[in-house]
Design a protein around this motif. Structure first.
Motif, PDB file in Angstrom:
ATOM      1  N   GLU A 125      32.679 -33.437-125.267  1.00 12.31           N
ATOM      2  CA  GLU A 125      33.389 -33.143-126.679  1.00 12.31           C
ATOM      3  C   GLU A 125      33.555 -31.625-126.147  1.00 12.31           C
ATOM      4  N   VAL A 126      34.782 -31.161-126.180  1.00  9.87           N
ATOM      5  CA  VAL A 126      34.806 -29.863-125.131  1.00  9.87           C
ATOM      6  C   VAL A 126      36.181 -29.891-126.608  1.00  9.87           C
TER       7      VAL A 126
ATOM      8  N   VAL B 156      37.275 -22.359-120.384  1.00  7.65           N
ATOM      9  CA  VAL B 156      36.569 -23.460-120.269  1.00  7.65           C
ATOM     10  C   VAL B 156      37.292 -25.297-120.708  1.00  7.65           C
ATOM     11  N   PHE B 157      37.415 -24.541-122.039  1.00  6.57           N
ATOM     12  CA  PHE B 157      38.701 -25.609-122.141  1.00  6.57           C
ATOM     13  C   PHE B 157      39.875 -25.786-121.996  1.00  6.57           C
ATOM     14  N   ILE B 158      40.476 -25.090-120.994  1.00  2.00           N
ATOM     15  CA  ILE B 158      41.914 -25.477-120.265  1.00  2.00           C
ATOM     16  C   ILE B 158      41.384 -26.003-119.834  1.00  2.00           C
TER      17      ILE B 158
ATOM     18  N   ILE C 287      38.076 -33.555-129.370  1.00  2.00           N
ATOM     19  CA  ILE C 287      38.348 -32.346-129.271  1.00  2.00           C
ATOM     20  C   ILE C 287      37.368 -31.489-130.640  1.00  2.00           C
ATOM     21  N   HIS C 288      36.499 -30.297-130.621  1.00  2.00           N
ATOM     22  CA  HIS C 288      35.832 -30.121-131.133  1.00  2.00           C
ATOM     23  C   HIS C 288      36.639 -28.387-131.688  1.00  2.00           C
TER      24      HIS C 288
ATOM     25  N   VAL D 193      41.468 -36.949-129.721  1.00  2.00           N
ATOM     26  CA  VAL D 193      41.497 -37.008-131.155  1.00  2.00           C
ATOM     27  C   VAL D 193      40.686 -35.840-131.798  1.00  2.00           C
ATOM     28  N   PHE D 194      41.130 -35.005-132.766  1.00  2.00           N
ATOM     29  CA  PHE D 194      40.625 -33.876-133.499  1.00  2.00           C
ATOM     30  C   PHE D 194      39.298 -34.389-134.023  1.00  2.00           C
ATOM     31  N   HIS D 195      37.598 -34.249-133.819  1.00  2.00           N
ATOM     32  CA  HIS D 195      36.882 -35.028-133.921  1.00  2.00           C
ATOM     33  C   HIS D 195      36.314 -34.325-135.445  1.00  2.00           C
TER      34      HIS D 195
END
Length: 255
Positions: free
Chosen positions: A93-94, A111-113, A128-129, A151-153
């Protein structure tokens, strides 16, 4: 058939009865579960569970709250798992979480990039969080995530943003918050989006839906999310369960 597409079944909250908890899920028609990592340790434990249970799949990634721990070695390990572990089907989960002041936004974004680039390079979906960071999350995906899917969780954005994300190749994840009586925005979005682009999840052990509010959440309770979406859309629970399970298998590449 149900697919809980985001459940932290490796969490310490389940250490005392993990096998029983999973059996309750299987007995309740939960045929697939996706367990996300939030750092290297939990990514490794998600893989262990995925190896042990045919119904369980894993995501590996570094959560924004753990972004300060990320190193080049961390990213190398994630790449290795994504390339070599057959039950690892998504980066996650990022994302970004601006609810708390630390880690800094700059660290979270870097970190996300890196993980968005990883998903694109490996042609993997991403989980994605996005908490109170809608603008920056979208900006990073537009700049670095061309061709990205996922997915956008636990979706918390607007209907308009959800429609844009669907156009970009994303699915929208709905949790037990959709069942909360006062979750008017979530209910409105769950009623409006194409069912073919929706997923259901528990995010357990968190976000327990009624009628179990106040207790630990677990994958068996994903049924309540499906039933609420069905009620909102005026269709049967079986339709929501079947379609969201098919959606999960499609985006995560599960046969």
């Amino acid at each position: 058939m149900l697919f809980d597409t985001h459940c932290h079944i490796n969490d310490a909250a389940f250490d005392g009865d993990r096998e029983d908890m999973l059996q309750r899920a299987f007995d309740g028609e939960v045929s697939y579960l996706l367990c996300p990592g939030t750092d290297l340790e939990t990514s490794a434990s998600a893989i262990t569970l995925a190896r042990a249970y045919p119904q369980v799949y894993a995501a590996v990634g570094i959560h924004p709250e753990d972004a300060a721990k990320a190193t080049p070695q961390s990213f190398a390990q994630l790449r290795q798992w994504l390339a070599e572990e057959p039950k690892v089907v998504v980066v996650g989960e990022v994302g970004l979480d601006y609810h708390w002041p630390e880690p800094s936004r700059e660290i979270q974004q870097a970190v996300f990039i890196e993980q968005v680039k990883m998903a694109v390079a490996l042609d993997m979906p991403i989980d994605i969080h996005d908490r109170e960071a809608h603008g920056d999350t979208l900006a990073i995906l537009r700049q670095y995530g061309k061709g990205c899917r996922g997915v956008f969780h636990c979706y918390s954005g607007s209907l308009e943003m959800a429609e844009e994300l669907i156009g970009m190749g994303f699915y929208i994840g709905f949790t037990g918050t959709t069942v909360f009586p006062n979750s008017k925005k979530a209910k409105r979005i769950a009623a409006a989006l194409p069912l073919e682009r929706m997923l259901i999840e528990t995010d357990c052990p968190y976000l327990t839906p009624p009628p179990h509010r106040g207790h630990r959440n677990e994958p068996a309770y994903v049924r309540y999310v499906a039933e609420e979406i069905a009620r909102l859309r005026g269709i049967t629970g079986a339709e929501v369960m079947a379609q969201t399970a098919a959606n999960g298998k499609k985006i995560f590449g599960i046969p």
